[in-house]
Design a protein around this motif. Structure first.
Motif, PDB file in Angstrom:
ATOM      1  N   HIS A 101       0.795  -1.232   0.000  1.00  0.00           N
ATOM      2  CA  HIS A 101       0.000   0.000   0.000  1.00  0.00           C
ATOM      3  C   HIS A 101       0.827   1.281   0.000  1.00  0.00           C
ATOM      4  O   HIS A 101       0.271   2.367  -0.059  1.00  0.00           O
ATOM      5  CB  HIS A 101      -0.929   0.022   1.219  1.00  0.00           C
ATOM      6  CG  HIS A 101      -2.026  -0.984   1.144  1.00  0.00           C
ATOM      7  ND1 HIS A 101      -3.159  -0.792   0.407  1.00  0.00           N
ATOM      8  CD2 HIS A 101      -2.133  -2.221   1.697  1.00  0.00           C
ATOM      9  CE1 HIS A 101      -3.945  -1.843   0.512  1.00  0.00           C
ATOM     10  NE2 HIS A 101      -3.345  -2.730   1.290  1.00  0.00           N
ATOM     11  N   ASP A 102       2.138   1.182   0.065  1.00  0.00           N
ATOM     12  CA  ASP A 102       2.928   2.391   0.247  1.00  0.00           C
ATOM     13  C   ASP A 102       3.607   2.900  -1.029  1.00  0.00           C
ATOM     14  O   ASP A 102       4.379   3.843  -0.968  1.00  0.00           O
ATOM     15  CB  ASP A 102       3.960   2.184   1.346  1.00  0.00           C
ATOM     16  CG  ASP A 102       4.888   1.009   1.049  1.00  0.00           C
ATOM     17  OD1 ASP A 102       4.576   0.227   0.141  1.00  0.00           O
ATOM     18  OD2 ASP A 102       5.907   0.879   1.747  1.00  0.00           O
ATOM     19  N   GLY A 103       3.330   2.336  -2.177  1.00  0.00           N
ATOM     20  CA  GLY A 103       3.949   2.812  -3.414  1.00  0.00           C
ATOM     21  C   GLY A 103       3.373   4.145  -3.856  1.00  0.00           C
ATOM     22  O   GLY A 103       2.177   4.409  -3.686  1.00  0.00           O
ATOM     23  N   PRO A 104       4.200   5.018  -4.418  1.00  0.00           N
ATOM     24  CA  PRO A 104       3.710   6.336  -4.830  1.00  0.00           C
ATOM     25  C   PRO A 104       2.712   6.275  -5.992  1.00  0.00           C
ATOM     26  O   PRO A 104       1.772   7.067  -6.041  1.00  0.00           O
ATOM     27  CB  PRO A 104       4.982   7.089  -5.218  1.00  0.00           C
ATOM     28  CG  PRO A 104       5.950   6.021  -5.578  1.00  0.00           C
ATOM     29  CD  PRO A 104       5.620   4.856  -4.691  1.00  0.00           C
ATOM     30  N   ASP A 105       2.887   5.336  -6.925  1.00  0.00           N
ATOM     31  CA  ASP A 105       1.944   5.196  -8.031  1.00  0.00           C
ATOM     32  C   ASP A 105       0.565   4.789  -7.524  1.00  0.00           C
ATOM     33  O   ASP A 105      -0.445   5.367  -7.909  1.00  0.00           O
ATOM     34  CB  ASP A 105       2.442   4.159  -9.044  1.00  0.00           C
ATOM     35  CG  ASP A 105       3.668   4.607  -9.804  1.00  0.00           C
ATOM     36  OD1 ASP A 105       3.632   5.725 -10.361  1.00  0.00           O
ATOM     37  OD2 ASP A 105       4.658   3.860  -9.844  1.00  0.00           O
ATOM     38  N   LEU A 106       0.548   3.797  -6.652  1.00  0.00           N
ATOM     39  CA  LEU A 106      -0.721   3.323  -6.098  1.00  0.00           C
ATOM     40  C   LEU A 106      -1.392   4.394  -5.251  1.00  0.00           C
ATOM     41  O   LEU A 106      -2.616   4.547  -5.299  1.00  0.00           O
ATOM     42  CB  LEU A 106      -0.506   2.049  -5.285  1.00  0.00           C
ATOM     43  CG  LEU A 106      -1.774   1.399  -4.750  1.00  0.00           C
ATOM     44  CD1 LEU A 106      -2.713   1.005  -5.886  1.00  0.00           C
ATOM     45  CD2 LEU A 106      -1.416   0.183  -3.900  1.00  0.00           C
ATOM     46  N   ALA A 107      -0.609   5.154  -4.512  1.00  0.00           N
ATOM     47  CA  ALA A 107      -1.180   6.230  -3.695  1.00  0.00           C
ATOM     48  C   ALA A 107      -1.875   7.273  -4.575  1.00  0.00           C
ATOM     49  O   ALA A 107      -2.983   7.719  -4.266  1.00  0.00           O
ATOM     50  CB  ALA A 107      -0.091   6.884  -2.851  1.00  0.00           C
TER      51      ALA A 107
END
Length: 167
Positions: A101-107
């Motif tokens: 959950h901590d990836g910048p793309d996913l955020a």
């Protein structure tokens, strides 16, 4: 495309998301359907960027390869009758399970989906009409003075579909 780091600072750069946004911007501006900077443009841009990002192989590679296969896929995903919101939630959940959950793309993708769901646009009431779908003729004209509040994705997805079709 994976996120990249700037080096020592450890700042993650969301390259996949930035490529998806760039692709959506080019497609929408080329189509010229709505004024850049308008809420309608933002809804279409975000819906299209989310579609591009959540498709495997979309983004920067589209321009290098000609993109016919990608654009056909985007057209299918944004077509009237496709369960686009369910598809988005399924893909976001799959990415979160796979990448954390901590990836910048996913955020950024998750924040975009939240904006598309919670932001409402005051637009013409299309009712059951589906004027963006080429196989269904219009039964009449749309009374553009009759407006309703609708989630931004409901305006953005057909706008993105039309823009891809014109691209």
């Amino acid at each position: 495309m994976r996120s990249e780091s700037t080096g020592g600072a450890g700042l993650a750069v969301p390259m996949a998301w930035l490529c998806a946004e760039y692709t959506a911007d080019v497609i929408l501006r080329t189509g010229g359907l709505v004024a850049p900077g308008s809420l309608e443009f933002r809804a279409g841009h975000r819906a299209l960027a989310l579609t591009v990002h959540l498709c495997e192989g979309g983004g920067a590679d589209t321009f290098a390869s000609g993109g016919a296969q990608d654009t056909d896929h985007w057209l299918a995903l944004t077509a009237c009758g496709h369960p686009w919101p369910a598809w988005v939630e399924e893909r976001l959940a799959a990415r979160a399970a796979r990448e954390g959950h901590d990836g910048p793309d996913l955020a950024l993708a998750t924040a975009t989906w939240h904006w598309l769901r919670t932001t409402e646009v005051y637009a013409a009431d299309l009712g059951d009409l589906e004027p963006w779908h080429p196989s269904r003729p219009l039964p009449g004209t749309v009374d553009e003075s009759s407006k309703v509040w609708t989630p931004a994705w409901e305006l953005g997805v057909p706008l993105g579909h039309l823009a891809v079709h014109l691209w």
